[in-house]
Enzyme design. Structure first.
Site, PDB file in Angstrom:
ATOM      1  N   GLY A   1       0.811  -1.216   0.000  1.00 33.44           N
ATOM      2  CA  GLY A   1       0.000   0.000   0.000  1.00 33.44           C
ATOM      3  C   GLY A   1       0.842   1.262   0.000  1.00 33.44           C
ATOM      4  N   GLU A   2       1.877   1.295   0.845  1.00 28.16           N
ATOM      5  CA  GLU A   2       2.707   2.504   0.917  1.00 28.16           C
ATOM      6  C   GLU A   2       3.511   2.700  -0.361  1.00 28.16           C
ATOM      7  OE1 GLU A   2       5.817   4.912   3.753  1.00 28.16           O
ATOM      8  OE2 GLU A   2       4.790   3.156   4.547  1.00 28.16           O
ATOM      9  N   SER A   3       3.958   1.622  -0.974  1.00 28.73           N
ATOM     10  CA  SER A   3       4.685   1.742  -2.236  1.00 28.73           C
ATOM     11  C   SER A   3       3.806   2.408  -3.293  1.00 28.73           C
ATOM     12  CB  SER A   3       5.140   0.366  -2.716  1.00 28.73           C
ATOM     13  OG  SER A   3       6.038  -0.210  -1.796  1.00 28.73           O
TER      14      SER A   3
END
Length: 141
Positions: free
Chosen positions: A65-67
């Site tokens: 998700g953060e990527s």
């Protein structure tokens, strides 16, 4: 092959290509198929990213998700600017023990100083596994 927006900052494009999205992204086996400010998509293998009892690690969901949220925000920020994560949360709804998961990142807010994205992670059958929400601050270099 990854689809990029036509107006992508050439410097960001070069960094994405040469880094493969970053060292952790490569270690996790994340593969980007589409990258843009409004929508990005990537997939990640379950194998190699599990916790002790064999389930996909909750932190792996967050890394995927953060990527996606970080890159989408950086694309929105544009040339001469960068994105810095200031908040992230995840709700895990279902577990998975094999195959691949796919994250689809959708912009909720694309402002001048903040960008917020929702990333829905699904298994190969299309079942929602987790929902990640990330906010990035957009800064000038």
């Amino acid at each position: 092959m990854t689809l990029f927006p036509a107006d992508l900052d050439p410097e960001l494009y070069e960094r994405l290509i040469t880094s493969g999205g970053g060292a952790l992204t490569r270690k996790m086996g994340i593969e980007f198929s589409e990258l843009g400010a409004e929508r990005s998509v990537a997939r990640m293998p379950v194998e190699g990213n599990t916790q002790v009892i064999g389930l996909l690690h909750g932190g792996a969901h967050v890394v995927l998700g953060e990527s996606l949220g970080s890159i989408s925000s950086a694309i929105h920020a544009g040339a001469g600017r960068y994105a810095v994560g200031i908040e992230i949360n995840a709700t895990h709804s279902r577990s998975v023990t094999e195959g691949w998961v796919t994250g689809t990142c959708t912009a909720l807010v694309l402002g001048r100083t903040l960008a917020t994205h929702e990333i829905v992670i699904r298994d190969e059958e299309g079942r929602r596994l987790s929902t990640v929400r990330m906010t990035n601050m957009l800064r000038d270099r």
